[in-house]
Design a protein around this motif. Sequence first.
Motif, PDB file in Angstrom:
ATOM      1  N   ASN A 267       0.778  -1.174   0.010  1.00 23.01           N
ATOM      2  CA  ASN A 267       0.032  -0.001   0.064  1.00 23.01           C
ATOM      3  C   ASN A 267       0.859   1.270  -0.014  1.00 23.01           C
ATOM      4  OD1 ASN A 267      -1.801   2.115   0.424  1.00 23.01           O
ATOM      5  ND2 ASN A 267      -2.610   1.465   2.461  1.00 23.01           N
ATOM      6  N   GLN A 287      -2.558  -1.521  -3.328  1.00 25.46           N
ATOM      7  CA  GLN A 287      -3.043  -0.084  -3.244  1.00 25.46           C
ATOM      8  C   GLN A 287      -2.275   0.852  -3.447  1.00 25.46           C
ATOM      9  OE1 GLN A 287      -4.589  -1.655   0.815  1.00 25.46           O
ATOM     10  NE2 GLN A 287      -5.974  -0.158   0.642  1.00 25.46           N
ATOM     11  N   ASN A 288      -2.521   1.917  -4.641  1.00 29.65           N
ATOM     12  CA  ASN A 288      -1.631   2.991  -4.777  1.00 29.65           C
ATOM     13  C   ASN A 288      -0.257   2.942  -5.216  1.00 29.65           C
ATOM     14  OD1 ASN A 288      -4.116   4.418  -4.371  1.00 29.65           O
ATOM     15  ND2 ASN A 288      -3.759   4.271  -2.173  1.00 29.65           N
ATOM     16  N   CYS A 289       0.117   1.760  -5.806  1.00 28.31           N
ATOM     17  CA  CYS A 289       1.623   1.449  -6.062  1.00 28.31           C
ATOM     18  C   CYS A 289       1.478   1.517  -7.692  1.00 28.31           C
ATOM     19  CB  CYS A 289       1.815   0.011  -5.759  1.00 28.31           C
ATOM     20  SG  CYS A 289       1.659  -0.273  -4.114  1.00 28.31           S
ATOM     21  N   GLN A 290       1.467   2.971  -8.127  1.00 29.08           N
ATOM     22  CA  GLN A 290       1.363   3.160  -9.557  1.00 29.08           C
ATOM     23  C   GLN A 290       2.503   2.616 -10.379  1.00 29.08           C
ATOM     24  OE1 GLN A 290       0.979   5.430  -7.083  1.00 29.08           O
ATOM     25  NE2 GLN A 290      -1.357   5.805  -7.397  1.00 29.08           N
ATOM     26  N   GLU A 307      -6.765  -1.245  -5.742  1.00 29.74           N
ATOM     27  CA  GLU A 307      -7.314   0.000  -5.370  1.00 29.74           C
ATOM     28  C   GLU A 307      -6.443   1.053  -5.797  1.00 29.74           C
ATOM     29  OE1 GLU A 307      -8.681   2.694  -1.500  1.00 29.74           O
ATOM     30  OE2 GLU A 307      -8.502   0.644  -1.404  1.00 29.74           O
ATOM     31  N   ASP A 308      -6.901   1.837  -6.729  1.00 25.89           N
ATOM     32  CA  ASP A 308      -5.974   2.951  -7.257  1.00 25.89           C
ATOM     33  C   ASP A 308      -7.083   3.934  -8.203  1.00 25.89           C
ATOM     34  OD1 ASP A 308      -4.381   4.865  -8.706  1.00 25.89           O
ATOM     35  OD2 ASP A 308      -2.687   3.283  -9.039  1.00 25.89           O
ATOM     36  N   TYR A 309      -7.295   5.237  -7.603  1.00 27.46           N
ATOM     37  CA  TYR A 309      -8.253   5.988  -8.118  1.00 27.46           C
ATOM     38  C   TYR A 309      -7.520   7.122  -9.366  1.00 27.46           C
ATOM     39  CZ  TYR A 309     -11.156   4.332  -4.291  1.00 27.46           C
ATOM     40  OH  TYR A 309     -11.858   3.524  -3.589  1.00 27.46           O
ATOM     41  N   THR A 310      -6.108   6.809  -9.502  1.00 27.44           N
ATOM     42  CA  THR A 310      -5.529   7.562 -10.421  1.00 27.44           C
ATOM     43  C   THR A 310      -5.424   6.870 -11.885  1.00 27.44           C
ATOM     44  OG1 THR A 310      -3.095   7.102  -9.675  1.00 27.44           O
ATOM     45  CG2 THR A 310      -4.112   8.593  -8.446  1.00 27.44           C
ATOM     46  N   MET A 311      -5.224   5.434 -11.646  1.00 24.93           N
ATOM     47  CA  MET A 311      -5.027   4.855 -12.922  1.00 24.93           C
ATOM     48  C   MET A 311      -6.035   5.038 -14.040  1.00 24.93           C
ATOM     49  SD  MET A 311      -5.646   0.894 -11.852  1.00 24.93           S
ATOM     50  CE  MET A 311      -7.250   0.393 -11.073  1.00 24.93           C
ATOM     51  N   CYS A 330     -11.770   2.080  -8.373  1.00 28.99           N
ATOM     52  CA  CYS A 330     -11.210   2.900  -9.342  1.00 28.99           C
ATOM     53  C   CYS A 330     -11.892   4.188  -9.398  1.00 28.99           C
ATOM     54  CB  CYS A 330     -10.671   2.065 -10.589  1.00 28.99           C
ATOM     55  SG  CYS A 330     -12.479   1.577 -11.160  1.00 28.99           S
TER      56      CYS A 330
END
Length: 407
Positions: A267, A287-290, A307-311, A330
């Motif tokens: 995370n 989670q959130n490992c771009q 879980e990633d709201y930027t991808m 997402c």
Amino acid sequence: MVPRGFSGLTNMRRLYMFRAHMDGDWSSLDELGPLSQLRVLVLTELENVSASSFAANARLDEKTHLIKLFLGCTSKLGDDGLVKEKEGVSEEEQQQIEKVFDKLYPPPGVEFLQINGYFGWQLPNWMISTSMVPLNNLKTIFLYDLACCTQLPNGLCQLPNLQFLQVSRAPCIKHVRTGFVQAATASFSRLNKLSLFNMVEWEEWEWEEQVQAMPRLEELVLNNCRLRHVPPGLASNASSLKILFLEHVKQLSYIESFPSVVELTVNGCPDLERITNIPNLQKLNIQNCQKLKVLERIASLERLLLEDYTMEKLPEYMRDIKPRYLQLFCRLWLLYVVAAGQSGTEWDKFSRVEHVKAYAPDGDNQRKWYVLYTRGDNCKLDSNISSSTIFEGTENQTNIQALSLFV
């Protein structure tokens, strides 16, 4: 405060929040000496003890019934885990608190020890070399807010019954040396759980593959540090490790070769690029490992949480794995592309998964919009999202333009 004359309560079993004050009409550590029946003792504000002789007079080592011991100072760390500018610690203060704690060594029967706010340069001598006091019954150690300690004590690995060790907020520790696990032939022989939290400057953990330690370790938690590499000795010796939790571990670029791990959580690890060769891994939370690009040799994977709201699209590594269950969190417009099913661009990345539950948030509701997919039911796909929902819920013009490519 506790009035003087406290020492007459010789049958007391539990004493909480005893504040160490040395002046006025209040009890000092001297009055703890006769309390030989104590089972639980919580001492706070020990920075106020002006001489080690007062600590010696507490006679903690003689309290043979003591099971739980809490030794606390007022923390000198701020919310960021660093020493407060106005709370700088002088060399004289460090030396004084070290002398005080050296005289507060526990009796042999203590099972639980917690130290808070300690600001000595090194931890008490009875922790560095456990030969001074045989703490053979000690099972749990919590070390919180170690403002000035530069290393973890070597003596801990010799404790024969230690099962749980947690260190939280130690900003001066940058390296965990080989002595932490190498000071005895049976290092951490019964340690079951190790948690290292908010060691914000920690970069290196030395543990060579041939150094045997932690054979019963089942759970490892690393949080908010700058660790570059997980040591090779951990993967090769912690043969019972089942749960690995990594949160906000900066500079870590890969995780590999953990044959016994069945559950892994990563995370907020900004530099993590690959996870490989974890053959028995069943549950993976990402989670959130771009920067994560590679997932390989995890053939036993059953559940994946992503879980990633930027991808902007599902990761390419989704083509290389086949979990049975996928839970996805997402942004709204990516969820709409997933909802398009076979006509969408992401279909081949999740179509082989047996069960998919995908969500996008709306305000505080993390699961307002959803897509549910079952492969075994004629690729059944259910959703409460539509194109009108997207355009009403999208606030960023860039997202609208990107979405138009799929509509």
